[in-house]
Design an enzyme around this catalytic site. Sequence first.
Site, PDB file in Angstrom:
ATOM      1  N   ASP A  44       1.113  -1.345  -0.188  1.00 29.47           N
ATOM      2  CA  ASP A  44       0.148  -0.031   0.251  1.00 29.47           C
ATOM      3  C   ASP A  44       0.993   1.518   0.197  1.00 29.47           C
ATOM      4  O   ASP A  44       1.896   1.309   0.660  1.00 29.47           O
ATOM      5  CB  ASP A  44      -0.468   0.056   1.250  1.00 29.47           C
ATOM      6  CG  ASP A  44      -2.496  -0.994   1.269  1.00 29.47           C
ATOM      7  OD1 ASP A  44      -2.363  -1.303   0.411  1.00 29.47           O
ATOM      8  OD2 ASP A  44      -2.882  -0.445   2.138  1.00 29.47           O
ATOM      9  N   LYS A  66      -3.070   2.836  -2.089  1.00 30.55           N
ATOM     10  CA  LYS A  66      -4.332   3.626  -1.768  1.00 30.55           C
ATOM     11  C   LYS A  66      -4.213   4.672  -1.094  1.00 30.55           C
ATOM     12  O   LYS A  66      -3.514   4.919  -0.072  1.00 30.55           O
ATOM     13  CB  LYS A  66      -5.540   2.604  -0.599  1.00 30.55           C
ATOM     14  CG  LYS A  66      -6.242   1.589  -1.720  1.00 30.55           C
ATOM     15  CD  LYS A  66      -7.209   0.661  -0.631  1.00 30.55           C
ATOM     16  CE  LYS A  66      -7.223  -0.371  -0.065  1.00 30.55           C
ATOM     17  NZ  LYS A  66      -7.983  -0.836   0.450  1.00 30.55           N
ATOM     18  N   MET A 179      -7.489   8.651   9.148  1.00 29.27           N
ATOM     19  CA  MET A 179      -8.102   9.347   8.704  1.00 29.27           C
ATOM     20  C   MET A 179      -9.328  10.342   8.504  1.00 29.27           C
ATOM     21  O   MET A 179     -11.010   9.954   7.754  1.00 29.27           O
ATOM     22  CB  MET A 179      -8.907   8.024   7.767  1.00 29.27           C
ATOM     23  CG  MET A 179      -7.888   6.492   7.438  1.00 29.27           C
ATOM     24  SD  MET A 179      -8.787   5.350   6.720  1.00 29.27           S
ATOM     25  CE  MET A 179      -9.254   4.563   8.424  1.00 29.27           C
TER      26      MET A 179
HETATM   27  C1  LIG Z   1      -6.186   3.290   5.947  1.00 28.32           C
HETATM   28  S1  LIG Z   1      -5.515   3.591   7.537  1.00 28.32           S
HETATM   29  C2  LIG Z   1      -4.402   2.618   7.698  1.00 28.32           C
HETATM   30  C3  LIG Z   1      -3.969   2.423   9.591  1.00 28.32           C
HETATM   31  C4  LIG Z   1      -3.141   1.279   9.546  1.00 28.32           C
HETATM   32  N1  LIG Z   1      -3.889   0.019   9.234  1.00 28.32           N
HETATM   33  C5  LIG Z   1      -2.761   1.540  10.584  1.00 28.32           C
HETATM   34  O1  LIG Z   1      -2.516   0.926  12.306  1.00 28.32           O
HETATM   35  O2  LIG Z   1      -1.396   3.182  11.482  1.00 28.32           O
HETATM   36  C6  LIG Z   1      -5.021   5.083   7.039  1.00 28.32           C
HETATM   37  C7  LIG Z   1      -5.013   6.033   8.418  1.00 28.32           C
HETATM   38  O3  LIG Z   1      -3.920   5.764   9.176  1.00 28.32           O
HETATM   39  C8  LIG Z   1      -3.422   6.686   9.231  1.00 28.32           C
HETATM   40  N2  LIG Z   1      -1.991   7.043   9.132  1.00 28.32           N
HETATM   41  C9  LIG Z   1      -1.366   5.549   9.354  1.00 28.32           C
HETATM   42  N3  LIG Z   1       0.355   5.946   9.028  1.00 28.32           N
HETATM   43  C10 LIG Z   1       0.070   7.287   9.905  1.00 28.32           C
HETATM   44  C11 LIG Z   1       1.451   7.767   9.826  1.00 28.32           C
HETATM   45  N4  LIG Z   1       2.763   7.041   9.917  1.00 28.32           N
HETATM   46  N5  LIG Z   1       1.038   9.377  10.686  1.00 28.32           N
HETATM   47  C12 LIG Z   1       0.155   9.749  10.910  1.00 28.32           C
HETATM   48  N6  LIG Z   1      -0.815   8.483   9.938  1.00 28.32           N
HETATM   49  C13 LIG Z   1      -1.015   7.848   9.636  1.00 28.32           C
HETATM   50  C14 LIG Z   1      -3.640   8.059   8.827  1.00 28.32           C
HETATM   51  O4  LIG Z   1      -4.686   8.433   9.391  1.00 28.32           O
HETATM   52  C15 LIG Z   1      -4.299   7.556   8.094  1.00 28.32           C
HETATM   53  O5  LIG Z   1      -5.609   8.633   7.070  1.00 28.32           O
END
Ligand SMILES: C[S@@+](CC[C@H](N)C(=O)[O-])C[C@H]1O[C@@H](n2cnc3c(N)ncnc32)[C@H](O)[C@@H]1O
Length: 263
Positions: A44, A66, A179
């Site tokens: 991803d 995505k 998100m």
């Molecule tokens: C589809 S979700 C996936 C979350 C992921 N599975 C997790 O456990 O972190 C995507 C969201 O995770 C958050 N996110 C993921 N990585 C991030 C990062 N390095 N810094 C800030 N937000 C992050 C944001 O809110 C982003 O919109």
Amino acid sequence: MTRNVFSYHKAPRLSLVGAGPGDPELITMKAIRTLQTADIVLYDSLVGKEILNYIPIGTPALSVGKRAGLHSYSQEEINDLIVELALLYGHVVRLKGGDPYVFGRGGEEVEVAIRNGIEVAVIPGITSAIAAPASINIPVTCRGLSESFWIVTGTTMAGAISDDIALAAQSSATVVILMGMSKLEEIMETFRFQGKAQTPVAIIQNATLDNERYVVGTVDNIVRVARAWDIGSPAVIVVGEVVRCSELVQNIQARTNINFQYQ
Ligand SMILES: C[S@@+](CC[C@H](N)C(=O)[O-])C[C@H]1O[C@@H](n2cnc3c(N)ncnc32)[C@H](O)[C@@H]1O
């Protein structure tokens, strides 16, 4: 001359692997080991570039990235790809940001694989929901400040604000929202409605990466602050008294010269 000809076909299998929040040192050893046995990798867009260096040279790796609003493959197409590639190549590693079961749609991918007779393994990862606040010294729970935390999505599949945010806003828990940047104003309005205008809020963008940025404010002013500093996605929003801990650590650091680092 006769020759023994036998066909060799690898058993199809799927490993659903969490890559952690972005810092290449925050991936697990099991995830790295699993990547090293991959026949093909599907990853991803939130998977950090440096993490991709763990994929052995010569192993095909396909971005099915995505990103908010930009879907290069639909979830259905990804599900089909997993099945087709597992049958064709053998071991498919599906690499996802954070933890694959925290808003990662990992459950759907595993279900499709199992329905098609493909063996599945799941390797958890460090979720951004905990790592992002931790990276600026915010604990999601803290004795005397917060007894629990909620991880809520800001945006549902239908594109609306999640009803769970209103429920979480009524609780005394730390609320961690993923998100949520496109709905920041609505989310803060929900907290204000519960009398929480002065509750501290932090937003951490690109947490644990070199380009990490964050802002801290209150329910009342965080929209303005985030705009002023041009904070955008991907970001984690943290609402709760625990946000004060970040400031506390920084003040202690400033007074004592003790260098606190998130490890
Ligand atoms: C589809 S979700 C996936 C979350 C992921 N599975 C997790 O456990 O972190 C995507 C969201 O995770 C958050 N996110 C993921 N990585 C991030 C990062 N390095 N810094 C800030 N937000 C992050 C944001 O809110 C982003 O919109």
